[in-house]
Design a protein around this motif. Structure first.
Motif, short mmCIF file in Angstrom:
data_model
loop_
_atom_site.label_atom_id
_atom_site.label_comp_id
_atom_site.label_asym_id
_atom_site.label_seq_id
_atom_site.Cartn_x
_atom_site.Cartn_y
_atom_site.Cartn_z
N ARG A 1 0.98 -1.20 -0.50
CA ARG A 1 0.41 -0.16 0.03
C ARG A 1 0.79 1.24 0.31
NH1 ARG A 1 -3.18 -0.62 5.35
NH2 ARG A 1 -1.30 -1.35 6.23
N ARG A 2 2.53 1.35 0.34
CA ARG A 2 3.04 2.59 0.57
C ARG A 2 3.47 3.09 -0.72
NH1 ARG A 2 4.98 6.11 1.60
NH2 ARG A 2 6.38 7.11 2.73
N GLY A 3 3.05 2.17 -1.88
CA GLY A 3 4.18 2.79 -3.01
C GLY A 3 5.46 2.99 -2.91
N ASP A 4 6.14 3.72 -4.24
CA ASP A 4 7.62 4.05 -4.42
C ASP A 4 7.79 5.23 -3.32
OD1 ASP A 4 7.45 1.96 -6.00
OD2 ASP A 4 8.04 3.67 -7.48
N VAL A 5 8.71 4.99 -2.63
CA VAL A 5 9.84 6.55 -2.14
C VAL A 5 10.56 6.99 -2.82
CG1 VAL A 5 10.44 6.96 0.10
CG2 VAL A 5 8.39 5.07 0.15
N MET A 6 10.86 7.96 -2.87
CA MET A 6 11.73 8.58 -3.46
C MET A 6 12.55 7.56 -5.26
SD MET A 6 14.49 9.69 -0.43
CE MET A 6 15.55 10.28 -1.15
N GLY A 7 11.43 7.25 -5.54
CA GLY A 7 11.61 6.11 -6.95
C GLY A 7 12.01 5.08 -6.91
N VAL A 8 11.78 4.55 -5.74
CA VAL A 8 11.96 3.33 -5.34
C VAL A 8 11.04 2.69 -4.74
CG1 VAL A 8 14.69 3.00 -5.57
CG2 VAL A 8 13.32 3.02 -3.71
N ASP A 9 11.03 1.26 -4.64
CA ASP A 9 9.71 0.34 -3.69
C ASP A 9 9.67 0.77 -2.36
OD1 ASP A 9 10.68 -2.29 -3.60
OD2 ASP A 9 11.49 -1.77 -5.19
N TYR B 1 11.51 5.95 6.96
CA TYR B 1 10.70 6.60 5.69
C TYR B 1 11.77 7.66 5.53
CZ TYR B 1 11.39 8.93 10.23
OH TYR B 1 12.36 9.22 11.65
N SER B 2 11.84 8.42 4.16
CA SER B 2 12.08 9.41 4.11
C SER B 2 12.37 11.38 5.41
CB SER B 2 12.28 9.99 2.69
OG SER B 2 12.74 10.76 1.87
N VAL B 3 13.02 11.78 5.19
CA VAL B 3 12.66 12.96 6.02
C VAL B 3 12.23 13.72 4.79
CG1 VAL B 3 15.61 12.31 7.70
CG2 VAL B 3 14.60 13.38 5.89
N GLN B 4 12.53 13.16 3.97
CA GLN B 4 11.25 14.39 3.61
C GLN B 4 9.84 14.88 3.89
OE1 GLN B 4 11.95 14.44 -0.17
NE2 GLN B 4 14.25 14.20 -0.53
N ALA B 5 9.90 13.36 4.33
CA ALA B 5 7.66 12.91 4.98
C ALA B 5 7.73 13.54 6.03
CB ALA B 5 7.59 11.84 4.57
N LEU B 6 8.49 14.27 6.83
CA LEU B 6 8.20 14.86 8.28
C LEU B 6 8.43 16.70 7.61
CD1 LEU B 6 11.25 13.50 9.99
CD2 LEU B 6 8.99 12.68 9.74
N PRO B 7 7.25 16.98 9.32
CA PRO B 7 7.28 18.30 9.20
C PRO B 7 8.72 19.01 9.39
CG PRO B 7 5.73 16.81 10.19
CD PRO B 7 7.12 15.75 9.69
N PRO B 8 8.60 20.13 8.82
CA PRO B 8 10.14 21.22 8.34
C PRO B 8 10.08 21.38 10.06
CG PRO B 8 7.70 22.16 7.44
CD PRO B 8 7.04 20.88 8.74
N VAL B 9 9.87 20.92 11.29
CA VAL B 9 10.98 21.34 12.33
C VAL B 9 11.32 20.24 12.52
CG1 VAL B 9 10.50 21.31 15.13
CG2 VAL B 9 9.65 23.13 13.33
N LEU B 10 10.34 18.82 12.78
CA LEU B 10 10.79 17.74 12.82
C LEU B 10 12.41 16.81 11.79
CD1 LEU B 10 7.98 15.04 13.50
CD2 LEU B 10 9.69 16.49 14.59
N GLY C 1 24.89 4.13 -0.59
CA GLY C 1 25.53 3.51 -1.35
C GLY C 1 24.43 2.30 -1.87
N MET C 2 23.97 1.36 -1.02
CA MET C 2 23.20 0.18 -1.75
C MET C 2 22.06 0.76 -2.81
SD MET C 2 22.07 -1.69 1.83
CE MET C 2 21.75 -2.90 1.26
N ILE C 3 21.03 1.87 -3.17
CA ILE C 3 20.77 1.60 -3.27
C ILE C 3 20.69 3.38 -4.98
CG2 ILE C 3 18.95 0.44 -2.83
CD1 ILE C 3 17.22 2.46 -1.39
N GLY C 4 21.88 3.96 -4.33
CA GLY C 4 21.37 5.08 -4.63
C GLY C 4 20.70 6.26 -4.90
N VAL C 5 19.58 6.65 -3.71
CA VAL C 5 19.29 7.61 -3.21
C VAL C 5 19.36 7.73 -1.83
CG1 VAL C 5 17.17 6.86 -4.49
CG2 VAL C 5 17.23 6.29 -2.66
N SER C 6 19.49 9.39 -1.42
CA SER C 6 20.06 9.99 -0.31
C SER C 6 18.85 11.35 -0.05
CB SER C 6 21.57 10.16 -0.13
OG SER C 6 22.03 10.31 -1.06
N ASP C 7 18.76 11.32 1.02
CA ASP C 7 18.12 12.96 2.05
C ASP C 7 19.00 13.69 1.51
OD1 ASP C 7 15.26 12.29 2.36
OD2 ASP C 7 15.54 10.87 3.66
#
Length: 267
Positions: free
Chosen positions: A60-68, A200-209, A228-234
């Motif tokens: 149900r979550r779908g992709d996160v930052m372009g990966v499952d 989770y990706s920190v991009q999904a957090l409220p600005p303060v968090l 290093g593992m999947i090529g995506v990062s925050d």
């Protein structure tokens, strides 16, 4: 006479290599002798995390930052397992020695505070690396994840294991009882590990968090392994490298001062 001179030169000239090797070897043998608890159990736990999150949330979550979602959380679970085991290795070793009254066996030999820090850290990093290799192989076989940047991945695994090994030393020296150690683990280490972008990706957090998370060095370790593992990062891996190195040096310095002063060790 020459043998005594040689021992003195090695000890007081630079590094007591024999003593450092002996301490590091003891710490490694310590977790290898109970490998079902120290190595196998973490692998089972990591597998259960992957299974539960994949079944309960993945579809149900779908992709996160372009990966499952399952692929996204795999590096976080790997790194969470590494840091928990690195912390447990150094902290439990020191606390058990203090409670049993045999910490003197480590303090009396001609080992400098730096050598004690490095010796204990070797055990924590070694355990973290073995766990990381096993989890990574499992994720390769089950999920087909091949590291995109293996050098970055290894770098952050080493930094994360070294950082939590140093934190484990500080916690182990500070704690005089097992319940104090449990409190540090439950209320400090575990929250830092879980609230660092593991699932989770920190991009999904409220600005303060989001801003608060960027003050957590463990976030950069997990984010760096994910890069290093999947090529995506925050965040930039170079920023993570700087934060990781700085954190390892800072906490190792605190551990060094504690050993040098005999804080809660010689009383």
């Amino acid at each position: 006479m020459s043998e005594i001179t040689d021992m003195g030169t090695r000890r007081f000239g630079y590094v007591n290599w024999l003593g450092l090797y002996t301490l590091a070897s003891r710490e490694v043998q310590r977790f290898l002798s109970v490998w079902t608890q120290t190595l196998l159990a973490p692998l089972v736990t990591a597998g259960l995390f992957m299974l539960i999150f994949s079944i309960a949330i993945g579809p149900r979550r779908g992709d996160v930052m372009g990966v499952d979602f399952t692929t996204f959380i795999a590096p976080g679970i790997l790194m969470m397992t590494v840091i928990q085991n690195a912390f447990a290795n150094t902290s439990s070793s020191i606390v058990i020695s203090k409670v049993q009254g045999n910490i003197v066996d480590t303090l009396m030999p001609p080992l400098s505070p730096v050598e004690m820090v490095l010796g204990y850290m070797a055990g924590g990093v070694g355990r973290g690396l073995i766990v990381a290799l096993a989890v990574a192989l499992g994720q390769l076989v089950v999920l087909g994840i091949v590291p995109v940047h293996p050098i970055w991945m290894l770098t952050f695994i080493l930094l994360g294991a070294a950082l939590l090994s140093a934190i484990g030393m500080v916690a182990g020296i500070f704690a005089n009882k097992f319940d104090q150690m449990a409190a540090i683990t439950n209320f400090i280490v575990t929250p830092l590990a879980f609230l660092s972008g593991t699932f989770y990706s920190v991009q999904a957090l409220p600005p303060v968090l989001n801003e608060i998370t960027h003050f957590n060095p463990i976030f950069y370790m997990i984010d760096g392994v994910r890069h290093g593992m999947i090529g995506v990062s925050d965040s930039s891996p170079w920023l993570g490298l700087a934060v990781g190195l700085g954190s390892v040096l800072a906490v190792s310095f605190i551990a060094w001062r504690m050993f040098a002063r005999g804080y809660r060790l010689k009383s």
